[in-house]
Design an enzyme around this catalytic site. Structure first.
Site, PDB file in Angstrom:
ATOM      1  N   MET A 152       7.901  -7.852   0.099  1.00 35.81           N
ATOM      2  CA  MET A 152       6.768  -6.882   0.495  1.00 35.81           C
ATOM      3  C   MET A 152       5.934  -6.822   0.791  1.00 35.81           C
ATOM      4  SD  MET A 152       7.378  -3.048   0.917  1.00 35.81           S
ATOM      5  CE  MET A 152       8.576  -2.023   2.707  1.00 35.81           C
ATOM      6  N   LYS A 179      -4.043   3.688  -4.295  1.00 36.14           N
ATOM      7  CA  LYS A 179      -2.597   2.978  -4.195  1.00 36.14           C
ATOM      8  C   LYS A 179      -1.940   1.711  -3.371  1.00 36.14           C
ATOM      9  CE  LYS A 179      -1.270   4.519  -0.673  1.00 36.14           C
ATOM     10  NZ  LYS A 179      -0.120   4.390  -0.176  1.00 36.14           N
ATOM     11  N   THR A 180      -1.578   1.141  -4.186  1.00 32.18           N
ATOM     12  CA  THR A 180      -0.910   0.074  -2.321  1.00 32.18           C
ATOM     13  C   THR A 180       0.318  -0.713  -3.885  1.00 32.18           C
ATOM     14  OG1 THR A 180      -0.650  -1.445  -0.951  1.00 32.18           O
ATOM     15  CG2 THR A 180      -2.395  -0.944  -2.170  1.00 32.18           C
ATOM     16  N   ILE A 181       1.124  -0.907  -3.423  1.00 30.34           N
ATOM     17  CA  ILE A 181       2.282  -1.707  -3.665  1.00 30.34           C
ATOM     18  C   ILE A 181       2.226  -3.005  -3.708  1.00 30.34           C
ATOM     19  CG2 ILE A 181       4.258   0.189  -4.015  1.00 30.34           C
ATOM     20  CD1 ILE A 181       5.795  -1.950  -2.065  1.00 30.34           C
ATOM     21  N   ASP A 182       0.823  -3.368  -2.555  1.00 28.09           N
ATOM     22  CA  ASP A 182       1.139  -4.661  -2.427  1.00 28.09           C
ATOM     23  C   ASP A 182      -0.377  -5.238  -3.265  1.00 28.09           C
ATOM     24  OD1 ASP A 182       2.757  -4.084   0.244  1.00 28.09           O
ATOM     25  OD2 ASP A 182       1.036  -3.834   1.370  1.00 28.09           O
ATOM     26  N   TYR A 239      12.134  -2.006   0.673  1.00 26.12           N
ATOM     27  CA  TYR A 239      11.764  -0.526   0.227  1.00 26.12           C
ATOM     28  C   TYR A 239      12.181  -0.529  -1.344  1.00 26.12           C
ATOM     29  CZ  TYR A 239      10.105  -0.653   5.063  1.00 26.12           C
ATOM     30  OH  TYR A 239       9.674  -0.548   6.197  1.00 26.12           O
ATOM     31  N   GLU A 240      13.636  -1.332  -1.891  1.00 26.76           N
ATOM     32  CA  GLU A 240      13.546  -1.085  -2.719  1.00 26.76           C
ATOM     33  C   GLU A 240      13.126  -0.971  -3.665  1.00 26.76           C
ATOM     34  OE1 GLU A 240      16.417  -3.233  -0.904  1.00 26.76           O
ATOM     35  OE2 GLU A 240      14.142  -3.435  -1.457  1.00 26.76           O
ATOM     36  N   GLY A 241      11.404  -1.168  -3.347  1.00 20.39           N
ATOM     37  CA  GLY A 241      10.253  -1.586  -4.671  1.00 20.39           C
ATOM     38  C   GLY A 241       9.583   0.202  -5.037  1.00 20.39           C
ATOM     39  N   ARG A 242       9.652   0.756  -3.614  1.00 17.17           N
ATOM     40  CA  ARG A 242       8.617   1.647  -3.734  1.00 17.17           C
ATOM     41  C   ARG A 242       8.467   2.914  -4.491  1.00 17.17           C
ATOM     42  NH1 ARG A 242       6.499   1.452   2.741  1.00 17.17           N
ATOM     43  NH2 ARG A 242       7.954   2.534   2.736  1.00 17.17           N
ATOM     44  N   ASP A 269      -5.861   0.616   1.273  1.00 19.39           N
ATOM     45  CA  ASP A 269      -7.526   0.426   1.201  1.00 19.39           C
ATOM     46  C   ASP A 269      -8.043   1.326   2.862  1.00 19.39           C
ATOM     47  OD1 ASP A 269      -6.605  -2.161   3.955  1.00 19.39           O
ATOM     48  OD2 ASP A 269      -4.999  -1.542   2.676  1.00 19.39           O
ATOM     49  N   ASP A 270      -6.744   1.450   3.868  1.00 25.11           N
ATOM     50  CA  ASP A 270      -7.032   2.250   5.096  1.00 25.11           C
ATOM     51  C   ASP A 270      -7.513   3.905   5.036  1.00 25.11           C
ATOM     52  OD1 ASP A 270      -7.773   0.243   7.471  1.00 25.11           O
ATOM     53  OD2 ASP A 270      -5.227   0.230   7.544  1.00 25.11           O
ATOM     54  N   ARG A 326       1.757   8.541   8.054  1.00 21.61           N
ATOM     55  CA  ARG A 326       0.582   7.566   8.001  1.00 21.61           C
ATOM     56  C   ARG A 326      -0.830   7.648   9.205  1.00 21.61           C
ATOM     57  NH1 ARG A 326       1.737   2.711   5.710  1.00 21.61           N
ATOM     58  NH2 ARG A 326       3.599   2.146   4.683  1.00 21.61           N
ATOM     59  N   GLY A 341       2.239   4.077   2.965  1.00 21.29           N
ATOM     60  CA  GLY A 341       3.575   3.898   2.061  1.00 21.29           C
ATOM     61  C   GLY A 341       2.968   4.750   0.402  1.00 21.29           C
TER      62      GLY A 341
END
Length: 470
Positions: A221, A173-176, A343-346, A146-147, A116, A52
Site C-alpha cells: 500500500m 493519521k495515515t499509514i502511508d 489492508y492487513e496492515g491497517r 492530509d485531506d 471518507r 482509512g
C-alpha cells in the site's frame, strides 16, 4: 502560565495489561503553551475518525478522554459515527469510561467507525454548524490524513467566520506516511503498518531461500507516496525495490487528460502524452493500460490498489526471458509468485511507539482545545528520544498547506510529503541496493514485539530523518 506544569505528570489510565507508559511529557511548542486556568470549566468536545484506518486511532480518543477527565472534570466527549457524515447527520454517541475501556491499545477504528465523506459544500458546512450548535460543542478533533486535516482547517475557518465557539484541532493519521513536516515528524499508524508488512515480507524471503522455487513479487500500500515501500526495504533488504517517486510522469499526464477529456476508442487522447510517456504507456501490457485508465479516486489519483503491478512485472519478466531463450541467451527457469499486502496492515495492534504516540497526540489535542486554540494540528516532537523527553504542542494547519491541481482545478490542500530522493532514508537505501541486488542480505524482522529487546524500536525512516541514525 506555561503549559509545562499542566503536562508535567500525564498519567495514562490504561488497563492493567497496558504495554504503554507515557511518563512525563515536557516542554511545548508554539504559543499554545499559554492556557487559561479554568479548573471549573466543563467542555463539550466531539471527535471524528476520518478516512482509512490506521493502528492507534483508539488511543488518540483515549488520550482526549483522559485529558478531559484529568483537567476538565464533568466534560463530555462525543464520538461521531461513520466519519464526517456523522457530523453532518448528527449521528453520535457519548463516550464514557466503560465504553472506551475495551478499545485501549486495540487496532481498528471500530469504536465509532470511520468514513471518507468530506465537508466542503455550503450545504455540508451548514449541516456541520447545526450539529455544533445543537450539541453546544466547545471543540472538535478531526483524526485523519492530509485531506481530512485540510477539511479540519476549512471547518475551523468556517466556524470562526460564523462566530461559533467550536474550535477545531487535527491529528495526523495515515499509514502511508505522507502527512509530515518538520513540526509533525510522522503520522500515526505508519510504524505499525510497516512492521506488519516487513514481517510478511520476511516470511516470504525465508520461503524463497528455503526452496528456490519462486521469485516473489510484492506490492505494498501507499498510494502516490512510497514511504511504506522504502521503510520495508530498509527493514528486510530485498533484491530489488521500485520507488514510485522515481517514475511518476506518465501518471501525472494521464491524471490531467482524464480530468478534462473522455477517453475515446480512436486513441486521439494519446497525442496529448509526451513522447516519453507514450512510449512507456505502449510498452505496458494491455491489462495494465486499462487499469491505468480506471476512474480516479476521490483525490484525483490513479487507484493504485486496483493496478496489479506485481503481476505486470512478472509478465514483463516472462516476456523478456522468453525473448532471451529464443536468442539462446537464457536457459534457466522462472516462476513468479505475486503478493499484495495492503489492508492487513491497517488495523493491527499498534506498536509500542504508535500506542504511546497516539495517546500523546490525543492528550495534546485536549490541551489545545482547553487553551482556546483552533486551526492547529496536534504534534509531538523529539520522537527519537525516550518518551519522557518528548515535546507536545500544536502547529498551524495553514502552514502545511499548498495549492495543488486536482480534477483539473487548483485547490488549497495539505501538501503530501513524498519520498525525498535527496533525503536521508532514500540515500541510505540507494547506498545499499546494488549490494542487495546481487547478494542474499535478507532480514526477517519477525512479528511485532510488545516487550523485550526491540519492542520499542522506531522506524528507520523516522530515525534517519531525525538524524539519529547513520
Amino acid at each position: 502560565m506555561v503549559l509545562k506544569a499542566l503536562l508535567l505528570e500525564i498519567q495514562m489510565r490504561l488497563p492493567s495489561f497496558s504495554r504503554v507508559c507515557l511518563g512525563n511529557l515536557r516542554h511545548c511548542w508554539c504559543q499554545l503553551i499559554q492556557i487559561r486556568h479554568c479548573p471549573d470549566q466543563k467542555l463539550k468536545i466531539g471527535v471524528v475518525l476520518s478516512g482509512g484506518q490506521a493502528p492507534g486511532g483508539h488511543n488518540v480518543i483515549s488520550g482526549i478522554f483522559d485529558y478531559l477527565q484529568d483537567r476538565a472534570k464533568g466534560s463530555i466527549l462525543y464520538g461521531f459515527r461513520g466519519g464526517p457524515a456523522g457530523i453532518m447527520k448528527c449521528k453520535y454517541i457519548e463516550l464514557t469510561s466503560e465504553y472506551i475501556y475495551p478499545y485501549r491499545n486495540q487496532g481498528g477504528f471500530d469504536m465509532i467507525a470511520s468514513g471518507r465523506d468530506k465537508i466542503e459544500t455550503p450545504e455540508q458546512f451548514k449541516q456541520a454548524e447545526e450539529t455544533a450548535l445543537k450539541l453546544e460543542l466547545d471543540g472538535l478533533v478531526v483524526i485523519g490524513g492530509d485531506d481530512s486535516n485540510t477539511n479540519a482547517c476549512l471547518l475551523a475557518e468556517n466556524f470562526r467566520a460564523k462566530n461559533l465557539k467550536t474550535r477545531v484541532i487535527g491529528c495526523p493519521k495515515t499509514i502511508d506516511g505522507d502527512l509530515k513536516c518538520k513540526e509533525v515528524p510522522t503520522s500515526f499508524g505508519f510504524d505499525t503498518a510497516c512492521k506488519i508488512y516487513a514481517e510478511m515480507i520476511g516470511n516470504v524471503m525465508i520461503d524463497a531461500r528455503s526452496t528456490g522455487k519462486y521469485y516473489h513479487f510484492v506490492r505494498l500500500m501507499g498510494r502516490a507516496a512510497s514511504h511504506i515501500t522504502l521503510e520495508c526495504a530498509l527493514q528486510t533488504h530485498p533484491n530489488i525495490t521500485i520507488i514510485g517517486e522515481e517514475v511518476q510522469q506518465l501518471i501525472a499526464e494521464l491524471n490531467e487528460i482524464l480530468a478534462h477529456d473522455t477517453v475515446d476508442e480512436g486513441s486521439l487522447w494519446k497525442k496529448k502524452l509526451t513522447d516519453q510517456s507514450l512510449l512507456l504507456f505502449e510498452f505496458l501490457p494491455q491489462a495494465i493500460q486499462e487499469q491505468l485508465m480506471l476512474e480516479r479516486d476521490p483525490h484525483g489519483n490513479v487507484q493504485v490498489a486496483k493496478i496489479e503491478t506485481e503481476k505486470m512485472l512478472i509478465e514483463m519478466v516472462e516476456t523478456e526471458l522468453e525473448k532471451r531463450k529464443q536468442e539462446g541467451a537464457y536457459e534457466g527457469q522462472f516462476k513468479g509468485q505475486s503478493h499484495f499486502f495492503g489492508y492487513e496492515g491497517r488495523c493491527g495492534f499498534p506498536t509500542n511507539f504508535d500506542a504511546t504516540y497516539c495517546y500523546a497526540l490525543g492528550y495534546g489535542a485536549g490541551v489545545l482545545l482547553h487553551s482556546g486554540k483552533t486551526g492547529l494540528i496536534s504534534s509531538v516532537g523529539n520522537l527519537g528520544a525516550s518518551v519522557e523527553e518528548w515535546s507536545v504542542g500544536g502547529t498551524a494547519l495553514t502552514s502545511l498547506m499548498d495549492v495543488e491541481r486536482r480534477h483539473g482545478k487548483f485547490k488549497p490542500v495539505i501538501k503530501k510529503a513524498m519520498v525525498e530522493l535527496e533525503g536521508a532514508p532514500f540515500k541510505k537505501f540507494a547506498s545499499l541496493r546494488d549490494e542487495w541486488a546481487l547478494k542474499n542480505r535478507y532480514t526477517s524482522p519477525g512479528p511485532i514485539q510488545f516487550s523485550g529487546p526491540g519492542s520499542d524500536a522506531i522506524s528507520h525512516t523516522l530515525l534517519l530523518e531525525l538524524g539519529a541514525q547513520a
